[in-house]
Design a protein around this motif. Structure first.
Motif, PDB file in Angstrom:
ATOM      1  N   ASP A  44      10.383   5.310  -5.713  1.00  0.00           N
ATOM      2  CA  ASP A  44       9.688   6.186  -7.243  1.00  0.00           C
ATOM      3  C   ASP A  44      10.849   6.111  -8.276  1.00  0.00           C
ATOM      4  O   ASP A  44      10.020   6.995  -9.573  1.00  0.00           O
ATOM      5  N   TYR A  45      11.737   5.895  -7.864  1.00  0.00           N
ATOM      6  CA  TYR A  45      12.909   5.925  -9.254  1.00  0.00           C
ATOM      7  C   TYR A  45      13.905   4.569  -9.684  1.00  0.00           C
ATOM      8  O   TYR A  45      14.071   3.618  -9.028  1.00  0.00           O
ATOM      9  N   ALA A  46      13.739   3.930 -10.513  1.00  0.00           N
ATOM     10  CA  ALA A  46      15.253   2.763 -10.632  1.00  0.00           C
ATOM     11  C   ALA A  46      15.790   3.242 -12.208  1.00  0.00           C
ATOM     12  O   ALA A  46      15.054   3.468 -13.379  1.00  0.00           O
ATOM     13  N   TRP A  47      16.865   2.979 -12.172  1.00  0.00           N
ATOM     14  CA  TRP A  47      17.692   3.170 -13.103  1.00  0.00           C
ATOM     15  C   TRP A  47      19.019   1.571 -13.482  1.00  0.00           C
ATOM     16  O   TRP A  47      19.010   1.600 -12.162  1.00  0.00           O
ATOM     17  N   THR A  48      19.399   2.028 -14.422  1.00  0.00           N
ATOM     18  CA  THR A  48      21.000   1.411 -14.671  1.00  0.00           C
ATOM     19  C   THR A  48      21.986   2.416 -15.381  1.00  0.00           C
ATOM     20  O   THR A  48      21.489   2.957 -16.275  1.00  0.00           O
ATOM     21  N   GLY A  49      22.817   1.603 -14.582  1.00  0.00           N
ATOM     22  CA  GLY A  49      24.147   2.277 -15.684  1.00  0.00           C
ATOM     23  C   GLY A  49      25.167   1.684 -15.599  1.00  0.00           C
ATOM     24  O   GLY A  49      25.768   0.408 -15.222  1.00  0.00           O
ATOM     25  N   ASN A  50      25.857   2.075 -16.100  1.00  0.00           N
ATOM     26  CA  ASN A  50      27.185   0.810 -17.241  1.00  0.00           C
ATOM     27  C   ASN A  50      28.486   1.798 -16.575  1.00  0.00           C
ATOM     28  O   ASN A  50      29.154   2.418 -16.629  1.00  0.00           O
ATOM     29  N   PHE A  51      29.123  -0.327 -16.054  1.00  0.00           N
ATOM     30  CA  PHE A  51      30.864   0.599 -15.222  1.00  0.00           C
ATOM     31  C   PHE A  51      31.342  -0.836 -16.339  1.00  0.00           C
ATOM     32  O   PHE A  51      31.279  -1.400 -16.497  1.00  0.00           O
ATOM     33  N   LEU A  52      32.798  -0.032 -16.160  1.00  0.00           N
ATOM     34  CA  LEU A  52      33.811  -0.608 -16.730  1.00  0.00           C
ATOM     35  C   LEU A  52      34.770  -2.006 -16.200  1.00  0.00           C
ATOM     36  O   LEU A  52      36.029  -1.793 -15.204  1.00  0.00           O
ATOM     37  N   LEU A  53      33.906  -3.540 -15.821  1.00  0.00           N
ATOM     38  CA  LEU A  53      34.864  -4.188 -15.258  1.00  0.00           C
ATOM     39  C   LEU A  53      36.469  -4.969 -15.810  1.00  0.00           C
ATOM     40  O   LEU A  53      36.349  -4.913 -17.398  1.00  0.00           O
ATOM     41  N   THR A  54      37.336  -4.820 -15.257  1.00  0.00           N
ATOM     42  CA  THR A  54      39.123  -5.770 -15.707  1.00  0.00           C
ATOM     43  C   THR A  54      39.243  -7.643 -15.343  1.00  0.00           C
ATOM     44  O   THR A  54      38.377  -7.207 -13.713  1.00  0.00           O
ATOM     45  N   LEU A  55      39.981  -7.648 -16.577  1.00  0.00           N
ATOM     46  CA  LEU A  55      39.875  -9.002 -15.486  1.00  0.00           C
ATOM     47  C   LEU A  55      40.884  -8.524 -14.278  1.00  0.00           C
ATOM     48  O   LEU A  55      40.129  -9.592 -13.216  1.00  0.00           O
ATOM     49  N   SER A  56      41.733  -8.480 -13.929  1.00  0.00           N
ATOM     50  CA  SER A  56      42.184  -8.054 -12.824  1.00  0.00           C
ATOM     51  C   SER A  56      41.462  -7.298 -11.523  1.00  0.00           C
ATOM     52  O   SER A  56      42.075  -7.893 -10.460  1.00  0.00           O
ATOM     53  N   ARG A  57      40.566  -6.362 -11.750  1.00  0.00           N
ATOM     54  CA  ARG A  57      39.917  -5.743 -11.338  1.00  0.00           C
ATOM     55  C   ARG A  57      39.517  -4.264 -11.097  1.00  0.00           C
ATOM     56  O   ARG A  57      40.462  -3.919  -9.328  1.00  0.00           O
ATOM     57  N   LEU A  58      41.672  -4.329 -11.543  1.00  0.00           N
ATOM     58  CA  LEU A  58      42.125  -3.039 -10.968  1.00  0.00           C
ATOM     59  C   LEU A  58      42.713  -2.164 -12.063  1.00  0.00           C
ATOM     60  O   LEU A  58      42.014  -2.493 -13.443  1.00  0.00           O
ATOM     61  N   PRO A  59      42.449  -0.760 -11.943  1.00  0.00           N
ATOM     62  CA  PRO A  59      42.381   0.287 -13.652  1.00  0.00           C
ATOM     63  C   PRO A  59      43.987  -0.138 -14.376  1.00  0.00           C
ATOM     64  O   PRO A  59      44.754  -0.048 -13.460  1.00  0.00           O
ATOM     65  N   GLN A  60      43.484   0.256 -15.134  1.00  0.00           N
ATOM     66  CA  GLN A  60      44.563   0.656 -16.763  1.00  0.00           C
ATOM     67  C   GLN A  60      44.666   1.859 -16.617  1.00  0.00           C
ATOM     68  O   GLN A  60      43.399   2.544 -16.853  1.00  0.00           O
ATOM     69  N   VAL A  61      46.037   1.992 -17.098  1.00  0.00           N
ATOM     70  CA  VAL A  61      46.685   3.857 -17.083  1.00  0.00           C
ATOM     71  C   VAL A  61      47.204   2.711 -18.069  1.00  0.00           C
ATOM     72  O   VAL A  61      48.222   2.210 -17.615  1.00  0.00           O
ATOM     73  N   GLY A  62      48.033   4.400 -19.218  1.00  0.00           N
ATOM     74  CA  GLY A  62      48.237   3.938 -20.027  1.00  0.00           C
ATOM     75  C   GLY A  62      48.366   5.026 -20.736  1.00  0.00           C
ATOM     76  O   GLY A  62      48.021   6.312 -20.678  1.00  0.00           O
ATOM     77  N   ARG A  63      49.465   5.051 -21.489  1.00  0.00           N
ATOM     78  CA  ARG A  63      49.753   5.757 -22.544  1.00  0.00           C
ATOM     79  C   ARG A  63      49.666   5.124 -24.538  1.00  0.00           C
ATOM     80  O   ARG A  63      50.183   3.740 -23.859  1.00  0.00           O
ATOM     81  N   LEU A  64      49.878   5.026 -25.493  1.00  0.00           N
ATOM     82  CA  LEU A  64      49.178   5.528 -26.801  1.00  0.00           C
ATOM     83  C   LEU A  64      50.272   6.201 -27.944  1.00  0.00           C
ATOM     84  O   LEU A  64      50.088   7.092 -27.826  1.00  0.00           O
ATOM     85  N   GLY A  65      51.029   5.755 -27.876  1.00  0.00           N
ATOM     86  CA  GLY A  65      51.873   6.329 -28.126  1.00  0.00           C
ATOM     87  C   GLY A  65      52.516   7.560 -27.924  1.00  0.00           C
ATOM     88  O   GLY A  65      52.902   7.301 -25.916  1.00  0.00           O
TER      89      GLY A  65
END
Length: 427
Positions: free
Chosen positions: A334-355
């Motif tokens: 009945d339904y088919a869809w796509t969605g995006n996720f964000l991949l990093t090279l390490s496959r670990l999340p990127q967390v930080g602060r700019l300024g």
């Protein structure tokens, strides 16, 4: 993204009713401006509001428009790279902090659902299914690893036991995590957005951030307005675009595809998944599936690097579903869809602060339902001056994709082809 509708997914078709939200027009002032009304942004906003901050959320489309409202709906613990990988690459203190947090996201989801009475079809129980003896050995090691960090709601399943939880002959065993589970992901996001508003937060939809004016008092500009804030949290993930170029350089949007059957009826659904657990296999390019509250099968898998939309999603995913459940050969999709996720090279999340005042979390690498809820808590802690857990993530090493933005997609696709061959031959 003015007047951008949800994709034609099962989730959008079965979403709880919500009131329309305004477009930002003119100028507003706030303590924290959150960019993105997905799980990361909503979780951050909730924790901040609960601690007395004024919060304004800007969403380019609608609440949960991105991965938060399109994913497989599975509550899966830990990170896309497990704690043992982290242990090998960082010091013991940092590894301990990250390991201790690996099972927190699912608890936060359950706390939110209970506290704010969110109707999102929450069910307990998730299965990792082994297709060969190598997979089974990995699951045995994973159980020992997770138990070392205090996670004990686990049961190894032999070939007989896994037949009791999933009617698929392809598996030699598995691992049941009773703190895993599944939800209607869009309804979870909509419920969290309502909770944000109940605490005095404001969410503007169809109000894409087009420019960030950095400095001691940063300003986020949209097409028709601007938000003056003390702090900014960037939570756009795969849908952020090039708003913050230094974040785009170390990540890559990828697409995954999902199909949903017509209702199967109680008897057939109960035959496929008698305990109503969700399942994912142990392949690198894994398949995942679960039942909905109205007894449909949601089945997803596959990765499109660079986030292109395939011409025929059903043609990609239906054969995977029939390999697991040939008994569904006559069932309509009945339904088919796509969605995006964000991949990093390490496959670990990127967390930080700019300024000094722009914080971010991104790059869940396909493992975001639980992590994003943890990320919101960690970001809120950092804004309150409690940065130890934030720093544990921020100190993880990250690198740009080889070849820059021009070549990152073909390099990643080549790597996926290699791992796909390993999956095929059980290597």
């Amino acid at each position: 993204m003015a007047n951008t509708p949800y994709p034609q997914s099962y989730y959008a078709a079965s979403a709880n009713a919500v009131p329309p939200r305004p477009v930002l027009q003119g100028e507003v002032e706030t303590d924290v401006c959150v960019i993105g009304a997905g799980y990361t942004g909503l979780s951050s906003a909730l924790f901040l509001l609960e601690n007395g901050f004024r919060v304004t959320v800007l969403e380019a489309a609608k609440v949960g428009f991105g991965a938060s409202g399109r994913n497989g709906g599975q509550i899966v613990n830990s990170y896309s790279r497990d704690i043992d990988v982290i242990e090998r690459s960082v010091g013991p203190k940092q590894a301990q902090l990250l390991g201790d947090m690996a099972f927190e996201g699912g608890k936060i989801i359950r706390e939110r659902v209970a506290k704010y009475q969110i109707q999102c079809d929450l069910k307990d129980g998730g299965v990792f299914a082994a297709l060969n003896s190598k997979h089974m050995g990995h699951l045995e090691s994973q159980k020992r690893l997770w138990e070392r960090y205090g996670h004990t709601q686990l049961e190894l399943l032999d070939e007989r036991r896994i037949r009791e939880v999933v009617a698929c002959d392809n598996y030699v065993g598995g691992l049941l995590d009773m703190s895993g589970g599944h939800i209607h992901p869009l309804n979870l996001a909509l419920g969290e957005a309502a909770a944000v508003e109940s605490l005095g937060g404001t969410i503007y939809e169809h109000s894409a951030a087009v420019r960030i004016e950095r400095g001691a008092n940063p300003v986020v500009h949209t097409a028709e307005g601007k938000v003056r804030a003390k702090f900014i949290i960037v939570a756009g993930n795969a849908y952020l675009g090039n708003l913050v170029p230094e974040l785009a350089a170390k990540s890559m949007p990828c697409g995954t595809q999902v199909i949903t059957t017509a209702p199967l009826g109680d008897e057939l659904a109960r035959t496929l998944l008698p305990q109503d657990y969700c399942v994912e296999d142990c392949n690198y390019l894994l398949d995942y599936y679960r039942l909905t509250s109205d007894k449909r099968l949601i089945f997803g898998g596959g990765v499109v690097y660079g986030a292109r939309d395939p011409a025929n999603i059903e043609a990609i995913i239906r054969p995977k579903m029939l390999k697991a459940f040939p008994q569904l050969k006559d069932v309509k999709i009945d339904y088919a869809w796509t969605g995006n996720f964000l991949l990093t090279l390490s496959r670990l999340p990127q967390v930080g602060r700019l300024g000094d005042n722009i914080y971010y979390s991104q790059g869940c690498s396909g493992h975001g339902v639980t992590y994003t809820h943890l990320a919101g808590k960690v970001l809120a802690e950092a804004l309150r001056g409690q940065a130890e857990r934030f720093d544990a993530f921020a100190d993880l090493p990250h690198y740009p994709f080889p070849g820059g933005q021009m070549l990152r997609t073909p390099f990643a696709a080549l790597g996926a082809w290699y791992y796909g061959l390993r999956d095929k031959f059980g290597m």
